[in-house]
Design a protein around this motif. Structure first.
Motif, PDB file in Angstrom:
ATOM      1  N   CYS A 352      40.696 -49.922 -21.934  1.00 55.30           N
ATOM      2  CA  CYS A 352      39.556 -49.875 -21.088  1.00 55.30           C
ATOM      3  C   CYS A 352      39.898 -48.539 -20.362  1.00 55.30           C
ATOM      4  N   LEU A 353      38.933 -47.574 -20.390  1.00 56.66           N
ATOM      5  CA  LEU A 353      39.059 -46.328 -19.461  1.00 56.66           C
ATOM      6  C   LEU A 353      38.030 -46.246 -18.497  1.00 56.66           C
ATOM      7  N   LYS A 354      38.065 -45.552 -17.282  1.00 59.08           N
ATOM      8  CA  LYS A 354      37.051 -45.265 -16.367  1.00 59.08           C
ATOM      9  C   LYS A 354      37.325 -43.919 -15.801  1.00 59.08           C
ATOM     10  N   PHE A 355      36.474 -43.010 -16.052  1.00 58.66           N
ATOM     11  CA  PHE A 355      36.717 -41.764 -15.465  1.00 58.66           C
ATOM     12  C   PHE A 355      35.659 -41.612 -14.153  1.00 58.66           C
ATOM     13  N   TYR A 356      36.058 -41.030 -13.026  1.00 56.01           N
ATOM     14  CA  TYR A 356      35.265 -40.488 -12.115  1.00 56.01           C
ATOM     15  C   TYR A 356      35.263 -39.160 -11.663  1.00 56.01           C
ATOM     16  N   HIS A 357      33.983 -38.483 -11.450  1.00 55.84           N
ATOM     17  CA  HIS A 357      34.005 -37.070 -11.158  1.00 55.84           C
ATOM     18  C   HIS A 357      33.879 -36.907  -9.521  1.00 55.84           C
TER      19      HIS A 357
END
Length: 574
Positions: A352-357
Protein backbone atom coordinates in the motif's frame (compact mmCIF):
# COMPACT_ATOMS: atom_id res chain seq x y z
CA UNK A 1 66.89 -27.15 -43.67
CA UNK A 2 69.23 -29.18 -45.97
CA UNK A 3 69.33 -26.26 -48.41
CA UNK A 4 70.68 -24.01 -45.67
CA UNK A 5 73.42 -26.52 -44.80
CA UNK A 6 74.48 -26.64 -48.46
CA UNK A 7 74.80 -22.84 -48.48
CA UNK A 8 77.01 -23.04 -45.42
CA UNK A 9 79.24 -25.70 -47.02
CA UNK A 10 79.95 -23.52 -50.07
CA UNK A 11 81.04 -20.62 -47.88
CA UNK A 12 78.12 -18.20 -48.12
CA UNK A 13 78.60 -15.09 -46.05
CA UNK A 14 77.68 -15.67 -42.41
CA UNK A 15 75.33 -12.68 -42.37
CA UNK A 16 73.39 -14.08 -45.32
CA UNK A 17 73.15 -17.46 -43.59
CA UNK A 18 71.71 -15.85 -40.49
CA UNK A 19 69.17 -13.92 -42.52
CA UNK A 20 68.12 -17.04 -44.40
CA UNK A 21 67.89 -18.98 -41.15
CA UNK A 22 65.56 -16.32 -39.70
CA UNK A 23 63.45 -16.39 -42.87
CA UNK A 24 63.17 -20.18 -42.84
CA UNK A 25 62.30 -20.28 -39.15
CA UNK A 26 59.61 -17.68 -39.72
CA UNK A 27 58.10 -19.67 -42.58
CA UNK A 28 58.41 -22.85 -40.53
CA UNK A 29 56.64 -21.24 -37.62
CA UNK A 30 53.71 -20.24 -39.81
CA UNK A 31 53.27 -23.87 -40.81
CA UNK A 32 53.23 -25.32 -37.35
CA UNK A 33 55.84 -23.53 -35.33
CA UNK A 34 53.38 -21.90 -32.85
CA UNK A 35 50.23 -19.81 -32.65
CA UNK A 36 48.09 -17.95 -30.09
CA UNK A 37 44.51 -18.09 -28.92
CA UNK A 38 42.28 -14.99 -28.84
CA UNK A 39 43.04 -12.82 -25.84
CA UNK A 40 39.38 -12.89 -24.77
CA UNK A 41 39.68 -16.60 -24.00
CA UNK A 42 42.26 -16.13 -21.27
CA UNK A 43 40.90 -17.21 -17.90
CA UNK A 44 39.44 -20.19 -16.03
CA UNK A 45 36.60 -22.22 -17.49
CA UNK A 46 34.19 -24.83 -16.19
CA UNK A 47 33.46 -27.94 -18.24
CA UNK A 48 31.06 -30.63 -17.15
CA UNK A 49 32.86 -33.82 -16.19
CA UNK A 50 36.28 -32.22 -15.84
CA UNK A 51 37.71 -32.06 -12.30
CA UNK A 52 38.49 -28.48 -11.32
CA UNK A 53 38.71 -25.67 -13.85
CA UNK A 54 40.39 -25.49 -17.25
CA UNK A 55 42.94 -22.68 -17.56
CA UNK A 56 43.48 -21.00 -20.92
CA UNK A 57 46.21 -18.49 -21.70
CA UNK A 58 47.49 -17.07 -24.97
CA UNK A 59 49.29 -20.28 -26.02
CA UNK A 60 48.01 -23.18 -23.86
CA UNK A 61 44.80 -24.96 -22.96
CA UNK A 62 45.17 -26.96 -19.80
CA UNK A 63 45.15 -30.77 -20.38
CA UNK A 64 44.98 -30.23 -24.17
CA UNK A 65 48.35 -28.77 -25.07
CA UNK A 66 49.98 -25.73 -26.62
CA UNK A 67 48.89 -24.00 -29.79
CA UNK A 68 51.07 -25.23 -32.67
CA UNK A 69 49.14 -24.16 -35.74
CA UNK A 70 45.86 -22.46 -36.60
CA UNK A 71 43.60 -22.10 -39.59
CA UNK A 72 40.47 -20.04 -40.32
CA UNK A 73 40.28 -18.69 -36.71
CA UNK A 74 38.45 -21.75 -35.36
CA UNK A 75 40.73 -24.72 -36.15
CA UNK A 76 43.73 -25.24 -33.90
CA UNK A 77 46.45 -27.89 -33.86
CA UNK A 78 47.57 -28.51 -30.27
CA UNK A 79 50.76 -30.24 -29.24
CA UNK A 80 50.78 -32.23 -26.00
CA UNK A 81 54.36 -32.55 -24.74
CA UNK A 82 53.42 -35.14 -22.12
CA UNK A 83 52.93 -37.85 -24.74
CA UNK A 84 54.37 -36.15 -27.82
CA UNK A 85 51.02 -36.15 -29.59
CA UNK A 86 48.81 -33.75 -31.54
CA UNK A 87 45.10 -33.13 -31.65
CA UNK A 88 42.82 -30.86 -33.65
CA UNK A 89 40.31 -28.68 -31.80
CA UNK A 90 37.56 -26.82 -33.62
CA UNK A 91 36.54 -24.08 -31.17
CA UNK A 92 33.62 -21.68 -31.56
CA UNK A 93 33.09 -18.68 -29.33
CA UNK A 94 29.30 -18.56 -28.89
CA UNK A 95 29.52 -15.78 -26.35
CA UNK A 96 32.35 -14.14 -24.46
CA UNK A 97 31.40 -16.45 -21.58
CA UNK A 98 30.74 -19.62 -23.63
CA UNK A 99 33.12 -21.72 -25.77
CA UNK A 100 32.06 -24.88 -27.57
CA UNK A 101 34.41 -27.33 -29.26
CA UNK A 102 34.90 -30.71 -30.89
CA UNK A 103 38.25 -32.47 -30.94
CA UNK A 104 40.07 -35.28 -32.71
CA UNK A 105 41.74 -38.22 -30.96
CA UNK A 106 45.43 -37.86 -30.09
CA UNK A 107 47.50 -38.24 -33.27
CA UNK A 108 51.09 -38.44 -34.34
CA UNK A 109 52.72 -35.54 -36.17
CA UNK A 110 50.82 -34.68 -39.33
CA UNK A 111 49.26 -31.70 -41.07
CA UNK A 112 46.46 -29.76 -39.39
CA UNK A 113 43.96 -30.64 -42.13
CA UNK A 114 44.77 -34.35 -41.91
CA UNK A 115 44.33 -34.47 -38.13
CA UNK A 116 41.14 -32.33 -38.25
CA UNK A 117 39.63 -34.84 -40.70
CA UNK A 118 39.68 -37.35 -37.83
CA UNK A 119 36.79 -35.47 -36.14
CA UNK A 120 33.67 -37.45 -37.01
CA UNK A 121 30.30 -35.85 -37.65
CA UNK A 122 28.84 -37.31 -34.45
CA UNK A 123 31.79 -36.36 -32.27
CA UNK A 124 30.74 -35.03 -28.83
CA UNK A 125 30.17 -31.29 -28.50
CA UNK A 126 31.76 -29.90 -25.36
CA UNK A 127 30.78 -26.62 -23.71
CA UNK A 128 32.97 -24.49 -21.48
CA UNK A 129 31.54 -21.71 -19.31
CA UNK A 130 33.72 -18.90 -18.01
CA UNK A 131 34.37 -18.81 -14.28
CA UNK A 132 37.24 -16.33 -13.92
CA UNK A 133 37.37 -13.44 -14.46
CA UNK A 134 33.91 -13.61 -12.92
CA UNK A 135 31.18 -13.15 -15.55
CA UNK A 136 28.77 -10.24 -15.27
CA UNK A 137 25.15 -11.47 -15.58
CA UNK A 138 23.07 -10.01 -18.39
CA UNK A 139 19.33 -9.23 -18.58
CA UNK A 140 17.19 -12.33 -19.03
CA UNK A 141 15.47 -12.44 -22.41
CA UNK A 142 12.03 -13.26 -20.96
CA UNK A 143 9.88 -10.17 -20.46
CA UNK A 144 7.60 -8.62 -19.46
CA UNK A 145 7.36 -10.59 -16.21
CA UNK A 146 5.47 -11.84 -14.28
CA UNK A 147 4.46 -15.02 -16.14
CA UNK A 148 2.39 -18.05 -15.41
CA UNK A 149 3.85 -21.25 -16.83
CA UNK A 150 3.34 -24.95 -17.32
CA UNK A 151 6.17 -27.48 -17.27
CA UNK A 152 6.89 -31.07 -18.21
CA UNK A 153 9.72 -33.23 -16.87
CA UNK A 154 8.82 -36.21 -18.99
CA UNK A 155 5.83 -37.41 -16.96
CA UNK A 156 3.17 -35.08 -18.36
CA UNK A 157 2.25 -31.41 -18.42
CA UNK A 158 1.82 -29.78 -15.02
CA UNK A 159 -0.82 -27.15 -15.76
CA UNK A 160 -3.07 -26.98 -12.70
CA UNK A 161 -2.30 -25.20 -10.48
CA UNK A 162 -0.20 -22.98 -12.76
CA UNK A 163 3.36 -22.15 -11.79
CA UNK A 164 4.62 -18.58 -11.72
CA UNK A 165 7.77 -16.78 -12.93
CA UNK A 166 8.53 -13.41 -11.35
CA UNK A 167 11.09 -10.74 -12.14
CA UNK A 168 13.70 -9.61 -9.63
CA UNK A 169 14.96 -6.05 -9.16
CA UNK A 170 18.05 -7.23 -11.02
CA UNK A 171 16.96 -7.87 -14.64
CA UNK A 172 19.46 -10.72 -14.91
CA UNK A 173 17.48 -12.83 -12.42
CA UNK A 174 14.16 -14.63 -12.70
CA UNK A 175 12.33 -16.43 -9.90
CA UNK A 176 10.60 -19.67 -10.92
CA UNK A 177 7.90 -20.88 -8.53
CA UNK A 178 7.05 -24.47 -9.47
CA UNK A 179 3.74 -25.86 -8.25
CA UNK A 180 2.97 -29.55 -7.68
CA UNK A 181 0.22 -31.04 -9.83
CA UNK A 182 -1.65 -33.83 -8.01
CA UNK A 183 -2.40 -35.66 -11.25
CA UNK A 184 1.19 -35.56 -12.59
CA UNK A 185 3.79 -37.84 -10.95
CA UNK A 186 7.22 -36.42 -10.20
CA UNK A 187 6.06 -32.81 -9.78
CA UNK A 188 6.73 -30.89 -6.58
CA UNK A 189 6.49 -27.40 -5.15
CA UNK A 190 9.85 -25.74 -5.51
CA UNK A 191 11.37 -22.31 -5.99
CA UNK A 192 14.39 -21.79 -8.24
CA UNK A 193 16.32 -18.66 -9.08
CA UNK A 194 17.73 -18.35 -12.59
CA UNK A 195 20.72 -16.06 -13.23
CA UNK A 196 21.16 -15.34 -16.95
CA UNK A 197 24.79 -15.28 -18.12
CA UNK A 198 24.90 -15.53 -21.91
CA UNK A 199 22.60 -15.54 -24.93
CA UNK A 200 23.31 -16.11 -28.60
CA UNK A 201 21.53 -17.04 -31.79
CA UNK A 202 22.21 -19.71 -34.42
CA UNK A 203 19.90 -19.26 -37.38
CA UNK A 204 16.43 -18.99 -35.88
CA UNK A 205 17.42 -20.84 -32.71
CA UNK A 206 18.10 -18.80 -29.58
CA UNK A 207 20.25 -20.10 -26.74
CA UNK A 208 20.66 -19.09 -23.12
CA UNK A 209 23.20 -20.25 -20.55
CA UNK A 210 22.39 -19.58 -16.92
CA UNK A 211 22.85 -20.81 -13.39
CA UNK A 212 19.96 -22.09 -11.31
CA UNK A 213 19.85 -22.35 -7.55
CA UNK A 214 17.32 -23.75 -5.13
CA UNK A 215 15.78 -21.03 -3.00
CA UNK A 216 15.36 -21.73 0.72
CA UNK A 217 17.39 -24.93 0.53
CA UNK A 218 20.72 -25.09 2.30
CA UNK A 219 22.19 -28.05 0.44
CA UNK A 220 25.72 -27.58 -0.93
CA UNK A 221 25.69 -27.48 -4.73
CA UNK A 222 28.45 -27.59 -7.33
CA UNK A 223 28.79 -26.05 -10.78
CA UNK A 224 27.53 -29.38 -12.16
CA UNK A 225 24.26 -28.72 -10.33
CA UNK A 226 23.79 -25.11 -11.35
CA UNK A 227 24.88 -24.54 -14.97
CA UNK A 228 22.14 -25.21 -17.51
CA UNK A 229 21.61 -24.51 -21.21
CA UNK A 230 18.26 -23.39 -22.64
CA UNK A 231 16.73 -23.09 -26.10
CA UNK A 232 13.80 -20.68 -26.29
CA UNK A 233 11.38 -19.09 -28.71
CA UNK A 234 9.05 -16.15 -28.10
CA UNK A 235 5.65 -15.57 -29.67
CA UNK A 236 3.99 -12.18 -29.42
CA UNK A 237 0.27 -11.44 -29.82
CA UNK A 238 -1.76 -8.29 -29.22
CA UNK A 239 -2.10 -8.83 -25.48
CA UNK A 240 0.25 -11.61 -24.45
CA UNK A 241 3.82 -12.80 -24.83
CA UNK A 242 4.53 -16.54 -24.76
CA UNK A 243 7.87 -18.34 -24.50
CA UNK A 244 8.55 -22.00 -25.18
CA UNK A 245 11.70 -23.06 -23.33
CA UNK A 246 13.66 -26.31 -23.24
CA UNK A 247 16.26 -26.90 -20.52
CA UNK A 248 19.24 -29.27 -20.55
CA UNK A 249 19.40 -31.99 -17.93
CA UNK A 250 23.03 -31.34 -16.99
CA UNK A 251 25.74 -28.67 -17.19
CA UNK A 252 26.07 -28.95 -20.99
CA UNK A 253 24.15 -27.83 -24.05
CA UNK A 254 23.58 -31.45 -25.08
CA UNK A 255 20.11 -32.96 -25.08
CA UNK A 256 18.32 -29.79 -26.18
CA UNK A 257 17.54 -29.52 -29.85
CA UNK A 258 14.47 -27.26 -29.99
CA UNK A 259 12.31 -25.12 -27.68
CA UNK A 260 10.03 -28.12 -27.16
CA UNK A 261 12.65 -30.85 -26.71
CA UNK A 262 14.71 -31.03 -23.53
CA UNK A 263 15.04 -32.55 -20.10
CA UNK A 264 12.45 -30.07 -18.89
CA UNK A 265 10.21 -27.98 -21.11
CA UNK A 266 8.22 -24.94 -20.04
CA UNK A 267 5.66 -22.61 -21.58
CA UNK A 268 5.63 -19.11 -20.12
CA UNK A 269 2.75 -16.67 -20.68
CA UNK A 270 2.84 -13.19 -19.24
CA UNK A 271 0.01 -13.18 -16.76
CA UNK A 272 -0.55 -9.48 -16.31
CA UNK A 273 0.91 -6.42 -17.99
CA UNK A 274 1.13 -4.42 -14.79
CA UNK A 275 2.34 -1.32 -16.63
CA UNK A 276 -1.14 -0.91 -18.12
CA UNK A 277 -2.94 -1.11 -14.79
CA UNK A 278 -2.61 2.49 -13.57
CA UNK A 279 -0.26 5.45 -13.59
CA UNK A 280 1.16 7.71 -10.96
CA UNK A 281 -0.48 11.18 -11.17
CA UNK A 282 1.17 14.10 -12.94
CA UNK A 283 1.78 16.05 -9.72
CA UNK A 284 4.18 13.26 -8.72
CA UNK A 285 5.82 12.42 -12.04
CA UNK A 286 6.23 16.02 -13.20
CA UNK A 287 9.56 15.46 -11.47
CA UNK A 288 10.78 11.99 -12.47
CA UNK A 289 13.55 12.04 -9.89
CA UNK A 290 13.07 12.54 -6.16
CA UNK A 291 15.38 12.15 -3.16
CA UNK A 292 14.79 11.29 0.46
CA UNK A 293 15.52 14.22 2.74
CA UNK A 294 18.96 12.84 3.65
CA UNK A 295 19.69 11.84 0.01
CA UNK A 296 20.20 8.22 1.10
CA UNK A 297 17.63 7.02 -1.45
CA UNK A 298 16.60 8.08 -4.92
CA UNK A 299 13.04 7.60 -6.20
CA UNK A 300 12.92 7.39 -9.99
CA UNK A 301 9.63 7.17 -11.94
CA UNK A 302 9.99 5.39 -15.31
CA UNK A 303 8.12 3.32 -17.90
CA UNK A 304 5.29 5.64 -18.87
CA UNK A 305 4.79 6.89 -15.30
CA UNK A 306 3.74 3.45 -14.05
CA UNK A 307 6.96 2.21 -12.44
CA UNK A 308 8.86 3.56 -9.45
CA UNK A 309 12.44 2.46 -8.81
CA UNK A 310 13.89 3.06 -5.36
CA UNK A 311 17.68 3.11 -5.48
CA UNK A 312 20.52 3.57 -3.04
CA UNK A 313 21.47 7.22 -3.27
CA UNK A 314 25.22 6.59 -3.18
CA UNK A 315 25.61 3.59 -5.48
CA UNK A 316 22.37 3.89 -7.50
CA UNK A 317 21.87 0.16 -6.98
CA UNK A 318 18.20 -0.65 -7.40
CA UNK A 319 16.66 -1.77 -4.10
CA UNK A 320 12.96 -1.98 -4.98
CA UNK A 321 10.78 -1.74 -8.04
CA UNK A 322 7.13 -0.75 -7.64
CA UNK A 323 4.55 -0.95 -10.42
CA UNK A 324 1.22 0.85 -10.06
CA UNK A 325 -1.50 -1.80 -9.73
CA UNK A 326 -4.71 0.04 -8.77
CA UNK A 327 -5.72 3.47 -7.45
CA UNK A 328 -8.02 3.39 -4.41
CA UNK A 329 -8.37 7.10 -3.54
CA UNK A 330 -7.35 10.34 -5.23
CA UNK A 331 -7.97 13.93 -4.11
CA UNK A 332 -7.02 16.50 -6.74
CA UNK A 333 -3.31 17.28 -6.44
CA UNK A 334 -3.12 16.69 -2.71
CA UNK A 335 -3.35 12.99 -1.93
CA UNK A 336 -3.44 9.56 -3.61
CA UNK A 337 -3.78 6.07 -2.16
CA UNK A 338 -2.85 3.12 -4.36
CA UNK A 339 -1.72 -0.51 -4.46
CA UNK A 340 1.59 -1.31 -6.14
CA UNK A 341 3.28 -4.56 -7.04
CA UNK A 342 6.71 -4.42 -5.44
CA UNK A 343 9.81 -6.44 -6.25
CA UNK A 344 12.65 -6.46 -3.74
CA UNK A 345 15.55 -8.65 -4.76
CA UNK A 346 13.70 -11.76 -5.88
CA UNK A 347 10.85 -11.27 -3.40
CA UNK A 348 7.62 -9.79 -4.65
CA UNK A 349 4.12 -8.97 -3.51
CA UNK A 350 1.72 -6.07 -3.18
CA UNK A 351 2.09 -3.02 -0.98
CA UNK A 352 0.00 0.00 0.00
CA UNK A 353 1.32 3.47 -0.93
CA UNK A 354 0.05 6.91 0.08
CA UNK A 355 1.47 10.09 -1.48
CA UNK A 356 0.84 13.62 -0.16
CA UNK A 357 1.62 16.87 -2.00
CA UNK A 358 3.04 19.23 0.65
CA UNK A 359 4.62 22.03 -1.37
CA UNK A 360 6.16 22.68 -4.76
CA UNK A 361 8.90 20.05 -4.96
CA UNK A 362 8.04 18.44 -1.61
CA UNK A 363 6.13 15.15 -1.21
CA UNK A 364 5.50 12.77 1.62
CA UNK A 365 5.13 9.02 1.19
CA UNK A 366 3.72 6.35 3.46
CA UNK A 367 4.59 2.80 2.45
CA UNK A 368 3.14 -0.40 3.92
CA UNK A 369 5.65 -2.55 5.74
CA UNK A 370 4.51 -5.99 4.56
CA UNK A 371 4.24 -7.68 1.17
CA UNK A 372 0.87 -9.25 0.37
CA UNK A 373 0.19 -11.85 -2.28
CA UNK A 374 -3.30 -10.50 -2.91
CA UNK A 375 -3.61 -6.82 -3.91
CA UNK A 376 -6.89 -6.65 -1.97
CA UNK A 377 -5.01 -7.23 1.30
CA UNK A 378 -2.33 -4.58 0.80
CA UNK A 379 -4.34 -1.57 2.06
CA UNK A 380 -6.75 -3.48 4.30
CA UNK A 381 -4.67 -2.83 7.42
CA UNK A 382 -4.70 0.51 9.23
CA UNK A 383 -1.30 0.52 10.84
CA UNK A 384 0.37 3.82 11.73
CA UNK A 385 2.99 4.15 8.99
CA UNK A 386 6.00 6.48 9.13
CA UNK A 387 6.28 9.36 6.69
CA UNK A 388 9.09 9.55 4.13
CA UNK A 389 9.84 13.12 3.01
CA UNK A 390 10.81 13.45 -0.66
CA UNK A 391 12.36 16.50 -2.32
CA UNK A 392 13.51 17.37 -5.82
CA UNK A 393 16.81 18.91 -6.84
CA UNK A 394 15.05 21.90 -8.39
CA UNK A 395 13.36 23.42 -5.36
CA UNK A 396 12.75 27.14 -5.20
CA UNK A 397 12.83 29.13 -1.94
CA UNK A 398 9.46 29.89 -0.37
CA UNK A 399 8.21 32.09 2.45
CA UNK A 400 8.83 30.70 5.92
CA UNK A 401 5.62 30.20 7.94
CA UNK A 402 6.97 31.81 11.15
CA UNK A 403 7.69 35.54 11.57
CA UNK A 404 9.65 37.58 14.06
CA UNK A 405 12.72 37.56 16.27
CA UNK A 406 13.18 35.18 19.19
CA UNK A 407 15.53 34.58 22.09
CA UNK A 408 16.62 30.97 22.59
CA UNK A 409 15.87 29.90 26.16
CA UNK A 410 17.27 26.36 25.91
CA UNK A 411 18.63 24.06 23.20
CA UNK A 412 19.58 20.48 22.53
CA UNK A 413 22.02 20.91 19.63
CA UNK A 414 23.71 18.17 17.68
CA UNK A 415 27.31 19.24 18.27
CA UNK A 416 28.73 16.76 15.78
CA UNK A 417 27.28 18.83 12.97
CA UNK A 418 28.44 22.21 14.25
CA UNK A 419 31.83 21.88 12.58
CA UNK A 420 30.11 21.88 9.17
CA UNK A 421 28.28 25.17 9.76
CA UNK A 422 29.38 28.60 8.59
CA UNK A 423 31.29 30.55 11.25
CA UNK A 424 31.59 34.33 11.34
CA UNK A 425 34.33 36.09 13.31
CA UNK A 426 37.95 35.12 13.40
CA UNK A 427 38.73 32.74 16.33
CA UNK A 428 42.33 33.12 17.42
CA UNK A 429 42.95 29.44 17.97
CA UNK A 430 41.57 25.93 17.67
CA UNK A 431 40.55 26.09 21.34
CA UNK A 432 38.59 29.26 20.74
CA UNK A 433 36.89 27.73 17.70
CA UNK A 434 35.97 24.60 19.67
CA UNK A 435 34.50 26.74 22.42
CA UNK A 436 32.47 28.60 19.85
CA UNK A 437 31.20 25.43 18.18
CA UNK A 438 30.21 23.95 21.51
CA UNK A 439 28.19 26.96 22.59
CA UNK A 440 24.46 27.32 22.10
CA UNK A 441 22.67 29.72 19.81
CA UNK A 442 21.35 32.79 21.58
CA UNK A 443 18.73 34.07 19.16
CA UNK A 444 16.81 33.26 16.01
CA UNK A 445 14.93 35.28 13.41
CA UNK A 446 12.34 34.06 10.93
CA UNK A 447 11.46 35.74 7.64
CA UNK A 448 13.32 38.91 8.62
CA UNK A 449 15.48 38.98 5.51
CA UNK A 450 14.66 40.91 2.37
CA UNK A 451 13.37 37.76 0.62
CA UNK A 452 11.41 36.53 3.68
CA UNK A 453 12.48 32.93 3.06
CA UNK A 454 15.19 32.38 5.69
CA UNK A 455 15.68 31.18 9.24
CA UNK A 456 18.74 32.63 10.96
CA UNK A 457 20.33 31.29 14.16
CA UNK A 458 22.92 33.43 15.97
CA UNK A 459 25.34 33.26 18.85
CA UNK A 460 28.18 35.62 19.78
CA UNK A 461 30.46 33.87 17.25
CA UNK A 462 28.28 31.69 15.06
CA UNK A 463 25.61 32.39 12.46
CA UNK A 464 23.75 29.74 10.45
CA UNK A 465 21.17 30.66 7.83
CA UNK A 466 18.61 28.18 6.47
CA UNK A 467 16.53 28.73 3.35
CA UNK A 468 12.89 27.58 3.49
CA UNK A 469 11.67 25.42 0.60
CA UNK A 470 8.16 24.41 1.66
CA UNK A 471 5.88 24.21 4.69
CA UNK A 472 2.52 22.87 5.91
CA UNK A 473 0.59 22.34 9.14
CA UNK A 474 -1.22 19.44 10.77
CA UNK A 475 -3.30 20.41 13.77
CA UNK A 476 -1.08 22.39 16.16
CA UNK A 477 2.14 21.19 14.50
CA UNK A 478 3.95 22.90 11.68
CA UNK A 479 6.60 21.50 9.31
CA UNK A 480 9.25 23.36 7.29
CA UNK A 481 11.73 21.85 4.83
CA UNK A 482 14.91 23.93 4.90
CA UNK A 483 18.61 23.68 4.06
CA UNK A 484 21.70 25.73 5.01
CA UNK A 485 22.59 28.48 2.57
CA UNK A 486 20.73 29.47 -0.56
CA UNK A 487 21.74 26.58 -2.82
CA UNK A 488 19.53 23.70 -3.90
CA UNK A 489 18.82 21.19 -1.10
CA UNK A 490 21.68 18.90 -0.21
CA UNK A 491 22.07 15.87 2.05
CA UNK A 492 22.09 18.26 5.06
CA UNK A 493 18.52 19.38 4.38
CA UNK A 494 16.36 19.40 7.53
CA UNK A 495 12.71 19.23 8.44
CA UNK A 496 11.87 21.70 11.21
CA UNK A 497 8.95 20.52 13.34
CA UNK A 498 7.51 23.35 15.44
CA UNK A 499 4.71 24.40 17.76
CA UNK A 500 3.81 28.05 18.45
CA UNK A 501 1.83 29.22 21.47
CA UNK A 502 0.61 32.66 22.59
CA UNK A 503 -1.24 34.13 25.54
CA UNK A 504 -4.54 34.23 23.68
CA UNK A 505 -3.83 31.15 21.50
CA UNK A 506 -4.90 33.07 18.39
CA UNK A 507 -2.86 34.24 15.47
CA UNK A 508 0.23 32.49 16.80
CA UNK A 509 1.49 31.18 13.48
CA UNK A 510 0.96 34.42 11.65
CA UNK A 511 2.19 36.86 14.25
CA UNK A 512 4.92 34.75 15.81
CA UNK A 513 3.65 35.68 19.28
CA UNK A 514 4.34 33.86 22.53
CA UNK A 515 6.70 30.90 22.75
CA UNK A 516 8.10 28.70 20.02
CA UNK A 517 9.25 25.06 20.38
CA UNK A 518 11.32 23.86 17.45
CA UNK A 519 13.12 20.62 16.49
CA UNK A 520 15.27 19.88 13.45
CA UNK A 521 15.15 16.35 11.99
CA UNK A 522 17.45 15.08 9.24
CA UNK A 523 15.77 11.97 7.86
CA UNK A 524 12.11 12.96 7.48
CA UNK A 525 9.31 15.07 8.90
CA UNK A 526 8.73 12.65 11.76
CA UNK A 527 5.39 12.86 13.57
CA UNK A 528 6.71 11.31 16.78
CA UNK A 529 9.13 14.16 17.51
CA UNK A 530 8.22 16.53 20.35
CA UNK A 531 9.15 20.07 19.29
CA UNK A 532 11.75 21.57 21.58
CA UNK A 533 12.65 18.21 23.15
CA UNK A 534 13.47 15.66 20.42
CA UNK A 535 15.03 15.35 17.00
CA UNK A 536 18.62 16.01 15.97
CA UNK A 537 18.48 19.57 17.32
CA UNK A 538 15.88 21.15 19.59
CA UNK A 539 15.24 24.74 20.69
CA UNK A 540 12.80 26.52 22.99
CA UNK A 541 12.36 30.20 22.18
CA UNK A 542 10.49 33.25 23.38
CA UNK A 543 9.42 36.12 21.13
CA UNK A 544 11.35 39.40 21.09
CA UNK A 545 9.04 41.08 18.63
CA UNK A 546 8.32 41.27 14.97
CA UNK A 547 10.98 41.92 12.35
CA UNK A 548 9.59 45.47 11.90
CA UNK A 549 9.70 46.22 15.61
CA UNK A 550 13.28 45.03 15.90
CA UNK A 551 14.25 47.10 12.90
CA UNK A 552 12.50 50.17 14.44
CA UNK A 553 14.29 49.70 17.75
CA UNK A 554 17.61 49.27 15.97
CA UNK A 555 17.01 52.42 13.91
CA UNK A 556 16.10 54.48 17.00
CA UNK A 557 19.17 53.16 18.84
CA UNK A 558 21.35 54.09 15.89
CA UNK A 559 19.90 57.63 15.76
CA UNK A 560 20.34 58.04 19.52
CA UNK A 561 23.95 56.89 19.34
CA UNK A 562 24.65 59.28 16.48
CA UNK A 563 23.12 62.19 18.44
CA UNK A 564 25.22 61.46 21.52
CA UNK A 565 28.38 61.28 19.42
CA UNK A 566 27.62 64.65 17.80
CA UNK A 567 26.99 66.32 21.19
CA UNK A 568 30.22 64.96 22.64
CA UNK A 569 32.10 66.09 19.54
CA UNK A 570 30.61 69.61 19.85
CA UNK A 571 31.54 69.84 23.54
CA UNK A 572 35.07 68.71 22.78
CA UNK A 573 35.50 71.48 20.20
CA UNK A 574 34.64 74.32 22.66
Amino acid sequence: MSAILNFVRVGVNDLVVRGLLLLVLTVYSSYGGGCTFPESWTGSWFQSGYPGLIAINSTHIQSKGECAETESSDKFLLYDRSDDSYRCMVIHEKHKYVLQYKESPSWSKDSLSTICEQISGDAPLYSMFRKEPRPIPQPCPFHPAPFTFTYNRGTGDCTNPPSRAEACTDDSRLLLRYMACPDVPGTESNVEELVCLATWKEGSTRYLVGQISQVRRNSIVSDEDTYRCFIYKGQHSDKTMTYNIAQSGDATCNGVSSPTDGSRIMKLTNSDDEHNRCHFPSWIVDHHKWFSLDHQHQYHFTTKNATLKIMNGDTLVEEKRLVCHSILEQKDRKHIKLVAHVTRGCESGHVCLKFYHRAAGVLELQQGAGLWESPDDACAHHDALPYITLITTSLTPSRCPIFGRYSIVSSLADRRRRRQQTTIGDPESHEAASECFQGSYESASFNCGASQDTIEFKSHCLTTVYTCYGSWTEGNLGFVVAAPGARAPRPDTFCFVYRVSSSNDTGALAAGGGALALSAVRRACARGVTPGAGGDRAYNLTVNGTCEQSSKYNSEATRLTSTVVLILFALACR
